[in-house]
Design a protein around this motif. Structure first.
Motif, PDB file in Angstrom:
ATOM      1  N   PHE A 157      -4.100   3.897  -1.212  1.00  0.00           N
ATOM      2  CA  PHE A 157      -4.662   3.920  -0.034  1.00  0.00           C
ATOM      3  C   PHE A 157      -3.995   3.113   1.306  1.00  0.00           C
ATOM      4  O   PHE A 157      -3.145   2.343   0.915  1.00  0.00           O
ATOM      5  CB  PHE A 157      -5.744   3.075  -0.426  1.00  0.00           C
ATOM      6  CG  PHE A 157      -6.990   3.842  -1.104  1.00  0.00           C
ATOM      7  CD1 PHE A 157      -6.814   3.980  -2.733  1.00  0.00           C
ATOM      8  CD2 PHE A 157      -8.102   4.505  -0.497  1.00  0.00           C
ATOM      9  CE1 PHE A 157      -8.007   4.702  -3.407  1.00  0.00           C
ATOM     10  CE2 PHE A 157      -9.233   5.034  -1.159  1.00  0.00           C
ATOM     11  CZ  PHE A 157      -8.994   5.162  -2.798  1.00  0.00           C
TER      12      PHE A 157
ATOM     13  N   HIS B  73      -1.331  15.592  -1.211  1.00  0.00           N
ATOM     14  CA  HIS B  73      -2.712  15.584  -1.051  1.00  0.00           C
ATOM     15  C   HIS B  73      -3.478  14.271  -0.399  1.00  0.00           C
ATOM     16  O   HIS B  73      -2.700  13.352  -0.370  1.00  0.00           O
ATOM     17  CB  HIS B  73      -3.119  15.295  -2.530  1.00  0.00           C
ATOM     18  CG  HIS B  73      -2.603  16.408  -3.524  1.00  0.00           C
ATOM     19  ND1 HIS B  73      -3.432  16.791  -4.417  1.00  0.00           N
ATOM     20  CD2 HIS B  73      -1.861  17.375  -3.494  1.00  0.00           C
ATOM     21  CE1 HIS B  73      -2.968  17.927  -5.192  1.00  0.00           C
ATOM     22  NE2 HIS B  73      -1.735  18.312  -4.519  1.00  0.00           N
TER      23      HIS B  73
ATOM     24  N   SER C 142      -1.716  11.193  -2.597  1.00  0.00           N
ATOM     25  CA  SER C 142      -1.196  11.228  -3.994  1.00  0.00           C
ATOM     26  C   SER C 142      -0.319  12.547  -3.880  1.00  0.00           C
ATOM     27  O   SER C 142      -0.609  13.599  -3.259  1.00  0.00           O
ATOM     28  CB  SER C 142      -2.290  11.567  -4.941  1.00  0.00           C
ATOM     29  OG  SER C 142      -2.844  12.877  -4.855  1.00  0.00           O
ATOM     30  N   PRO C 143       0.728  12.649  -5.104  1.00  0.00           N
ATOM     31  CA  PRO C 143       1.285  13.725  -5.190  1.00  0.00           C
ATOM     32  C   PRO C 143       0.584  14.770  -6.020  1.00  0.00           C
ATOM     33  O   PRO C 143      -0.764  14.259  -6.518  1.00  0.00           O
ATOM     34  CB  PRO C 143       2.475  13.216  -6.027  1.00  0.00           C
ATOM     35  CG  PRO C 143       1.876  12.075  -6.704  1.00  0.00           C
ATOM     36  CD  PRO C 143       1.171  11.431  -5.879  1.00  0.00           C
TER      37      PRO C 143
ATOM     38  N   LEU D  50      -5.802   5.979 -18.619  1.00  0.00           N
ATOM     39  CA  LEU D  50      -5.898   7.333 -18.753  1.00  0.00           C
ATOM     40  C   LEU D  50      -6.237   7.907 -20.110  1.00  0.00           C
ATOM     41  O   LEU D  50      -6.763   8.764 -20.311  1.00  0.00           O
ATOM     42  CB  LEU D  50      -4.768   8.048 -17.902  1.00  0.00           C
ATOM     43  CG  LEU D  50      -4.205   7.565 -16.698  1.00  0.00           C
ATOM     44  CD1 LEU D  50      -2.747   8.236 -16.308  1.00  0.00           C
ATOM     45  CD2 LEU D  50      -5.356   8.004 -15.608  1.00  0.00           C
TER      46      LEU D  50
ATOM     47  N   GLY E 140     -10.200  15.315 -12.004  1.00  0.00           N
ATOM     48  CA  GLY E 140      -9.820  15.840 -10.753  1.00  0.00           C
ATOM     49  C   GLY E 140      -9.246  14.708  -9.816  1.00  0.00           C
ATOM     50  O   GLY E 140      -9.125  13.583 -10.220  1.00  0.00           O
ATOM     51  N   ASN E 141      -9.361  14.962  -8.613  1.00  0.00           N
ATOM     52  CA  ASN E 141      -8.599  13.985  -7.594  1.00  0.00           C
ATOM     53  C   ASN E 141      -9.904  13.135  -6.895  1.00  0.00           C
ATOM     54  O   ASN E 141      -9.490  12.334  -5.901  1.00  0.00           O
ATOM     55  CB  ASN E 141      -7.861  14.881  -6.531  1.00  0.00           C
ATOM     56  CG  ASN E 141      -6.524  15.370  -7.240  1.00  0.00           C
ATOM     57  OD1 ASN E 141      -6.827  16.219  -8.071  1.00  0.00           O
ATOM     58  ND2 ASN E 141      -5.530  15.196  -6.854  1.00  0.00           N
TER      59      ASN E 141
ATOM     60  N   ASN F  25       0.906  -1.231  -0.211  1.00  0.00           N
ATOM     61  CA  ASN F  25       0.027   0.008   0.011  1.00  0.00           C
ATOM     62  C   ASN F  25       0.836   1.186   0.045  1.00  0.00           C
ATOM     63  O   ASN F  25       0.368   2.333   0.479  1.00  0.00           O
ATOM     64  CB  ASN F  25      -0.720  -0.079   1.323  1.00  0.00           C
ATOM     65  CG  ASN F  25      -2.017  -0.675   1.101  1.00  0.00           C
ATOM     66  OD1 ASN F  25      -2.785  -0.622  -0.091  1.00  0.00           O
ATOM     67  ND2 ASN F  25      -2.750  -1.735   1.963  1.00  0.00           N
TER      68      ASN F  25
ATOM     69  N   GLY G 192      -3.303  15.664 -10.017  1.00  0.00           N
ATOM     70  CA  GLY G 192      -4.473  15.288 -10.465  1.00  0.00           C
ATOM     71  C   GLY G 192      -4.517  13.900 -10.971  1.00  0.00           C
ATOM     72  O   GLY G 192      -3.789  13.049 -10.193  1.00  0.00           O
ATOM     73  N   ALA G 193      -5.498  13.409 -11.302  1.00  0.00           N
ATOM     74  CA  ALA G 193      -5.965  11.806 -11.202  1.00  0.00           C
ATOM     75  C   ALA G 193      -4.763  10.986 -12.140  1.00  0.00           C
ATOM     76  O   ALA G 193      -4.651   9.795 -12.367  1.00  0.00           O
ATOM     77  CB  ALA G 193      -7.264  11.715 -11.971  1.00  0.00           C
ATOM     78  N   THR G 194      -4.079  11.710 -12.866  1.00  0.00           N
ATOM     79  CA  THR G 194      -3.036  10.743 -13.860  1.00  0.00           C
ATOM     80  C   THR G 194      -2.127  10.423 -12.737  1.00  0.00           C
ATOM     81  O   THR G 194      -1.298   9.260 -12.916  1.00  0.00           O
ATOM     82  CB  THR G 194      -2.304  11.957 -14.536  1.00  0.00           C
ATOM     83  OG1 THR G 194      -1.602  12.859 -14.062  1.00  0.00           O
ATOM     84  CG2 THR G 194      -3.264  12.497 -15.797  1.00  0.00           C
ATOM     85  N   ASN G 195      -1.927  10.757 -11.494  1.00  0.00           N
ATOM     86  CA  ASN G 195      -1.045  10.254 -10.531  1.00  0.00           C
ATOM     87  C   ASN G 195      -1.954   9.158  -9.725  1.00  0.00           C
ATOM     88  O   ASN G 195      -3.109   9.523  -9.301  1.00  0.00           O
ATOM     89  CB  ASN G 195      -0.572  11.238  -9.676  1.00  0.00           C
ATOM     90  CG  ASN G 195       0.519  12.056 -10.083  1.00  0.00           C
ATOM     91  OD1 ASN G 195       1.448  11.529 -10.643  1.00  0.00           O
ATOM     92  ND2 ASN G 195       0.283  13.425 -10.197  1.00  0.00           N
ATOM     93  N   THR G 196      -1.029   7.976  -9.456  1.00  0.00           N
ATOM     94  CA  THR G 196      -1.829   7.106  -8.792  1.00  0.00           C
ATOM     95  C   THR G 196      -2.253   7.575  -7.239  1.00  0.00           C
ATOM     96  O   THR G 196      -1.293   8.103  -6.536  1.00  0.00           O
ATOM     97  CB  THR G 196      -1.129   5.808  -8.541  1.00  0.00           C
ATOM     98  OG1 THR G 196      -0.852   5.427  -9.878  1.00  0.00           O
ATOM     99  CG2 THR G 196      -1.730   4.781  -7.728  1.00  0.00           C
ATOM    100  N   ILE G 197      -3.218   7.213  -6.672  1.00  0.00           N
ATOM    101  CA  ILE G 197      -3.717   7.445  -5.499  1.00  0.00           C
ATOM    102  C   ILE G 197      -3.623   6.508  -4.467  1.00  0.00           C
ATOM    103  O   ILE G 197      -4.135   5.193  -5.026  1.00  0.00           O
ATOM    104  CB  ILE G 197      -5.354   7.975  -5.468  1.00  0.00           C
ATOM    105  CG1 ILE G 197      -5.405   9.264  -6.279  1.00  0.00           C
ATOM    106  CG2 ILE G 197      -5.660   8.193  -4.012  1.00  0.00           C
ATOM    107  CD1 ILE G 197      -6.878   9.659  -6.412  1.00  0.00           C
TER     108      ILE G 197
END
Lengths: 115, 112
Positions: A106, A31, A95-96, B51, B97-98, A1, A99-104
Motif C-alpha cells: 500500500f 497490478h 502487487s506483482p 496462506l 483473488g486480488n 511501504n 494473486g493473493a499469495t503475493n503481498t499487496i
C-alpha cells in the motif's frame, strides 16, 4: 511501504471541482488497486487494474468516478464534480502477478477534503 | 462472498501487557487472511499473512496470529506491547483473488 508512491498526499477541492489522484506502483508491479477509507471505517475496495485494463470495478461508484492505468505513467483515480461525501483517504496498492499469495503493498494515501 | 468482522473497535492496554485483537471471517471458499497496521496519517503495512500450512503465523514487530478454521477466526496476539504499537489494526481476507475485504479496524491504544 515498499515503494508505492501516491500524490498528492493532501488535496482540497470545492464542491463541483475535479480531483485527480495519482499512483505509481512498485517497480515491476503490473497490478494496481484503489481503496477508499471513510472516517471511522475500514478500507473499501474500489477498483483493480492491470496495464491498460480494468479487471474489477465492482467497488466504484457508478457515476463521477473513473480509473485508468495506462501503458506508460501512473495510475489515475479521477473524481468529477466532487461532493462532501467524497472526502476520504484514498489508498493505492500494487502487487506483482500471481494473486493473493503475493503481498499487496500500500501507498501512504491521498487525503481528499471537499469544502 | 467474503466478510471480515472485528468485534472490538478500541482496545486499551497497558504497556508490557499481552494483547489479543479479534478477527472473524466468513467465506464459502478457501481463504487467505492478513493483518495490516496503520499508523496515523500513513498507509497500511503488512504485519503477517496466512496462506496455508502451519496455523500459527509469526509476523513483524513480535506479532503472531492463529488461523482457526473451526471457529473461523484469525486473532492477532502480542505477548508484551510497547507504546509504539499504538495504531489501527485491520484484518483482511481474500478468496484467492486480488481483492482484499477489510474489517472495520481495531484501535489499539497502549498506555503507560
Amino acid at each position: 511501504n515498499a515503494g508505492v508512491m501516491q500524490n498528492p498526499r493532501h488535496l482540497v477541492r470545492r464542491r463541483g471541482q475535479e480531483a485527480r489522484l495519482r499512483c505509481s506502483p512498485v517497480k515491476g508491479h503490473s497490478h494496481v488497486y484503489w481503496y477508499r477509507q471513510l472516517p471511522e471505517e475500514g478500507l473499501k475496495f474500489m477498483v483493480y487494474l492491470q496495464k491498460e485494463n480494468i479487471i474489477d470495478e465492482s467497488g466504484m461508484p457508478k457515476e463521477r468516478f473513473s480509473a485508468e492505468f495506462p501503458k506508460e505513467g501512473p495510475s489515475i483515480l479521477r473524481i468529477q464534480q466532487v461532493v462532501r461525501g467524497d472526502s476520504a483517504a484514498y489508498f493505492c496498492a500494487s502487487s506483482p502477478p500471481g494473486g493473493a499469495t503475493n503481498t499487496i503493498y500500500f501507498g501512504e494515501g491521498s487525503w481528499l477534503t471537499v469544502v | 462472498a467474503q466478510s471480515v468482522t472485528q468485534l472490538d473497535s478500541q482496545v486499551p492496554v497497558f504497556e508490557e501487557a499481552p494483547v489479543e485483537l479479534r478477527c472473524n471471517y466468513s467465506s464459502s471458499v478457501s481463504v487467505y487472511l492478513f493483518w495490516y497496521v496503520q499508523y496515523p496519517n500513513q498507509g497500511l503495512q503488512l504485519l503477517l499473512k496466512y496462506l496455508s500450512g502451519s496455523t500459527l503465523v509469526k509476523g513483524i514487530n513480535g506479532f503472531e496470529a492463529e488461523f482457526n478454521k473451526s471457529q473461523t477466526s484469525f486473532h492477532l496476539r502480542k505477548p508484551s506491547v510497547h507504546i509504539s504499537d499504538t495504531a489501527e489494526y485491520f484484518c483482511a481476507s481474500t478468496g484467492g483473488g486480488n481483492k482484499l475485504t477489510f474489517g472495520t479496524g481495531t484501535q489499539l491504544k497502549v498506555e503507560l
